[in-house]
Write an enzyme that holds these catalytic residues in place. Structure first.
Site, short mmCIF file in Angstrom:
data_model
loop_
_atom_site.label_atom_id
_atom_site.label_comp_id
_atom_site.label_asym_id
_atom_site.label_seq_id
_atom_site.Cartn_x
_atom_site.Cartn_y
_atom_site.Cartn_z
N GLU A 1 0.89 -1.13 0.10
CA GLU A 1 0.00 0.13 -0.20
C GLU A 1 0.83 1.32 -0.10
OE1 GLU A 1 -3.01 0.21 -0.54
OE2 GLU A 1 -3.82 -1.84 -0.24
N ASP B 1 -7.39 6.18 -5.59
CA ASP B 1 -6.72 5.23 -5.98
C ASP B 1 -6.92 4.56 -7.46
OD1 ASP B 1 -9.30 3.62 -6.35
OD2 ASP B 1 -8.93 2.23 -4.68
#
Length: 154
Positions: free
Chosen positions: A26, A35
């Site tokens: 991440e 994202d």
């Protein structure tokens, strides 16, 4: 007393491994961003309460990661009905952290795992490499690592 201690060590080991996997894939972003499929995200992939414009300190992000991993652990523990190695549990926690408990709960992966077909369940991880219909290199790499963890001991 010994069983409680062993359970505590197992939980600690699971959290340690899952934290390393999740954090490495991440990455830490202290300012909210979108994202690859347009979901507001912050810290180590936290999406539940993230809003564009948010910012957090690294310490706040670490705390959020711990809270989110505990949720993922509870999702895994509540759905998996078979014994697991620490590595397999950590792989599934990382997976659930990424895709969510609902998708895990209805997955073929979970059905195979609870049916005793562990190797087939671990292989299912390799199918979860798409976001918004697009195959992402980062997900391919992440799922390969999760699968390798899942298969420890087979």
């Amino acid at each position: 007393m010994l069983n409680k201690r062993i359970a505590g060590y197992t939980l600690a080991a699971t959290i340690s491994i899952a934290t390393a996997v999740v954090a490495s894939f991440e990455g830490l972003r202290t300012t909210a961003y979108l994202d690859p499929i347009g979901i507001p995200t912050i810290c180590y992939g936290h999406t539940a309460t993230a809003k564009i414009g948010d910012s957090k300190t690294p310490a706040e992000c670490k705390e959020q990661l711990s809270k989110d991993l505990l949720i993922a652990i509870q999702d895994v523990e509540s759905r998996v009905k078979v014994d697991m190695t620490v590595e397999r549990r950590a792989a599934l926690v990382s997976f659930v952290y990424n895709v969510g408990g609902t998708k895990f709960g209805s997955s073929t992966l979970l059905k195979k795992l609870n049916g005793g077909y562990v190797r087939g369940a671990c292989a299912e991880l390799s199918k979860w490499v798409y976001a918004g219909g697009v195959k992402l290199k980062g997900l391919v790499t992440r799922r390969a690592e999760e699968r390798a963890l899942c298969e420890v001991g087979l």
